[in-house]
Scaffold this active site. Structure first.
Site, PDB file in Angstrom:
ATOM      1  N   ASN A  13      44.969  -4.397  58.560  1.00  0.00           N
ATOM      2  CA  ASN A  13      44.687  -5.834  58.549  1.00  0.00           C
ATOM      3  C   ASN A  13      45.762  -6.472  57.686  1.00  0.00           C
ATOM      4  O   ASN A  13      45.710  -6.385  56.459  1.00  0.00           O
ATOM      5  CB  ASN A  13      43.289  -6.097  57.982  1.00  0.00           C
ATOM      6  N   LYS A  15      46.354  -9.498  57.201  1.00  0.00           N
ATOM      7  CA  LYS A  15      45.923 -10.768  56.591  1.00  0.00           C
ATOM      8  C   LYS A  15      47.014 -11.815  56.780  1.00  0.00           C
ATOM      9  O   LYS A  15      47.658 -11.814  57.829  1.00  0.00           O
ATOM     10  CB  LYS A  15      45.536 -10.531  55.123  1.00  0.00           C
ATOM     11  N   HIS A  98      35.309 -10.785  58.791  1.00  0.00           N
ATOM     12  CA  HIS A  98      35.907 -10.237  57.561  1.00  0.00           C
ATOM     13  C   HIS A  98      35.353 -10.976  56.346  1.00  0.00           C
ATOM     14  O   HIS A  98      35.102 -12.181  56.402  1.00  0.00           O
ATOM     15  CB  HIS A  98      37.436 -10.371  57.617  1.00  0.00           C
ATOM     16  N   GLU A 100      36.705 -12.068  53.788  1.00  0.00           N
ATOM     17  CA  GLU A 100      37.484 -13.233  53.351  1.00  0.00           C
ATOM     18  C   GLU A 100      37.128 -14.459  54.175  1.00  0.00           C
ATOM     19  O   GLU A 100      37.151 -15.590  53.674  1.00  0.00           O
ATOM     20  CB  GLU A 100      38.989 -12.909  53.424  1.00  0.00           C
ATOM     21  N   GLU A 170      33.103  -2.644  54.757  1.00  0.00           N
ATOM     22  CA  GLU A 170      34.043  -3.040  53.709  1.00  0.00           C
ATOM     23  C   GLU A 170      33.286  -3.636  52.524  1.00  0.00           C
ATOM     24  O   GLU A 170      32.947  -4.827  52.532  1.00  0.00           O
ATOM     25  CB  GLU A 170      35.024  -4.089  54.249  1.00  0.00           C
ATOM     26  N   GLY A 176      41.041  -5.321  47.976  1.00  0.00           N
ATOM     27  CA  GLY A 176      42.160  -5.884  47.225  1.00  0.00           C
ATOM     28  C   GLY A 176      42.037  -5.707  45.722  1.00  0.00           C
ATOM     29  O   GLY A 176      42.789  -6.309  44.957  1.00  0.00           O
ATOM     30  N   SER A 216      40.627  -0.993  49.667  1.00  0.00           N
ATOM     31  CA  SER A 216      41.580  -0.237  48.845  1.00  0.00           C
ATOM     32  C   SER A 216      41.796   1.186  49.354  1.00  0.00           C
ATOM     33  O   SER A 216      42.074   2.088  48.563  1.00  0.00           O
ATOM     34  CB  SER A 216      41.161  -0.238  47.368  1.00  0.00           C
ATOM     35  N   GLY A 237      44.093  -2.998  54.215  1.00  0.00           N
ATOM     36  CA  GLY A 237      44.812  -4.226  53.897  1.00  0.00           C
ATOM     37  C   GLY A 237      46.170  -3.914  53.306  1.00  0.00           C
ATOM     38  O   GLY A 237      47.130  -3.600  54.011  1.00  0.00           O
ATOM     39  N   GLY A 238      46.263  -3.968  51.988  1.00  0.00           N
ATOM     40  CA  GLY A 238      47.543  -3.840  51.277  1.00  0.00           C
ATOM     41  C   GLY A 238      48.417  -2.686  51.747  1.00  0.00           C
ATOM     42  O   GLY A 238      49.612  -2.875  52.016  1.00  0.00           O
TER      43      GLY A 238
HETATM   44  P1  13P Z   1      42.675  -3.743  50.905  1.00  0.00           P
HETATM   45  O1  13P Z   1      42.995  -2.440  51.614  1.00  0.00           O
HETATM   46  O2  13P Z   1      43.898  -4.510  50.506  1.00  0.00           O
HETATM   47  O3  13P Z   1      41.674  -3.548  49.835  1.00  0.00           O
HETATM   48  O4  13P Z   1      41.974  -4.683  52.015  1.00  0.00           O
HETATM   49  C1  13P Z   1      40.933  -4.170  52.739  1.00  0.00           C
HETATM   50  C2  13P Z   1      40.602  -5.136  53.796  1.00  0.00           C
HETATM   51  O5  13P Z   1      40.115  -6.221  53.529  1.00  0.00           O
HETATM   52  C3  13P Z   1      40.886  -4.775  55.186  1.00  0.00           C
HETATM   53  O6  13P Z   1      40.303  -5.669  56.060  1.00  0.00           O
END
Ligand code: 13P
Length: 254
Positions: A13, A15, A98, A100, A170, A176, A216, A237-238
């Protein structure tokens, strides 16, 4: 059912990162690194990067996802994108619900349900995100929260349609933050979700559904998380923004 009968899905993802040029570069980097993958690979890219990502991914095993979808097909919904528009581009997957979107953009269980319905009607595969806040975990209501989110999101979804739904567990406190759920914590909730699918549908449907962990996940912890019996992949994500790290996670999926 043996977990090995489910094909793991490793999804990045991105983002709000990577415009069209950077998206093409990242996918070109990923292609040789992930060419022999045994899992499905998905990159969820920003709307404006979708054509470039699809173009770069052509002929590879990398699928492209959108990060959201509106529930109407067309009309006066300024700023929104429909499932039909995504399908027309060649998008196969969409992330829905999601945390967010829930946290910053007023997404509710009911709007998540409407988006799931629209995505399925439009022929997309849904990556449905559920997860508890830190306070909810501390209050001991994690199970209740994720079950409610899942039940509302899947209301009206048939067993046949469920084949086009991936669930991503999640925990919001792990997104994050660098704080990952332990493999046991991740597996516990993924197993709760699978049990719930068995109640909402049947055991066969539950056993066939891919349930990912996200929060994470990275190149250091993926092996342990993905080894869990009810964790069938990851939503990353990251670490998905760095080709080498994402490729390590893809390899960890088997
Ligand atoms: P991180 O891997 O950066 O924690 O993000 C997870 C996420 O929100 C994937 O949708």
């Amino acid at each position: 059912m043996n977990k090995n009968l489910r094909i793991p899905v490793i999804a990045g993802n991105w983002k709000m990162n990577n415009g069209p040029a950077a998206s093409a570069v990242l996918i070109e980097k990923l292609k040789p690194l992930t060419a022999n993958a045994q899992c499905k690979i998905v990159c969820a890219v920003p709307f404006t990067s979708i054509p470039a990502a699809l173009n770069a991914a052509q002929g590879s095993n990398i699928a492209v996802a959108a990060q959201n979808v509106h529930w109407e097909e067309s009309g006066a919904y300024t700023g929104e994108i429909s499932a039909q528009m995504l399908k027309e581009l060649g998008v196969e997957y969409v992330v829905v619900g999601h945390s967010e979107r829930r946290q910053f953009f007023g997404e509710t269980d009911v709007t998540v349900q409407k988006r799931v319905r629209a995505a399925l009607n439009g022929g997309l595969t849904v990556i449905l995100c559920v997860g508890e806040l830190l306070g909810e975990r501390k209050s001991g209501i994690t199970s209740q929260i994720v079950r409610t989110q899942t039940e509302i999101a899947l209301a009206g979804v048939t067993a046949q349609e469920l084949q086009r739904v991936i669930i991503a567990y999640e925990p919001v406190w792990a997104i994050g933050t660098g704080e990952t759920a332990t493999p046991e914590q991740a597996n516990e909730v993924c197993a709760i979700l699978r049990e719930q699918l068995a109640v909402l549908y049947d055991k066969e449907a539950a056993d066939a559904t891919v349930i990912q962990y996200g929060g994470s996940m990275n190149d250091q912890n993926a092996v342990e998380l993905l080894a869990q019996p009810d964790v069938d992949g990851g939503l990353i994500g990251g670490a998905s923004l760095v080709a080498e790290k994402f490729a390590v996670i893809v390899k960890a999926a088997g």
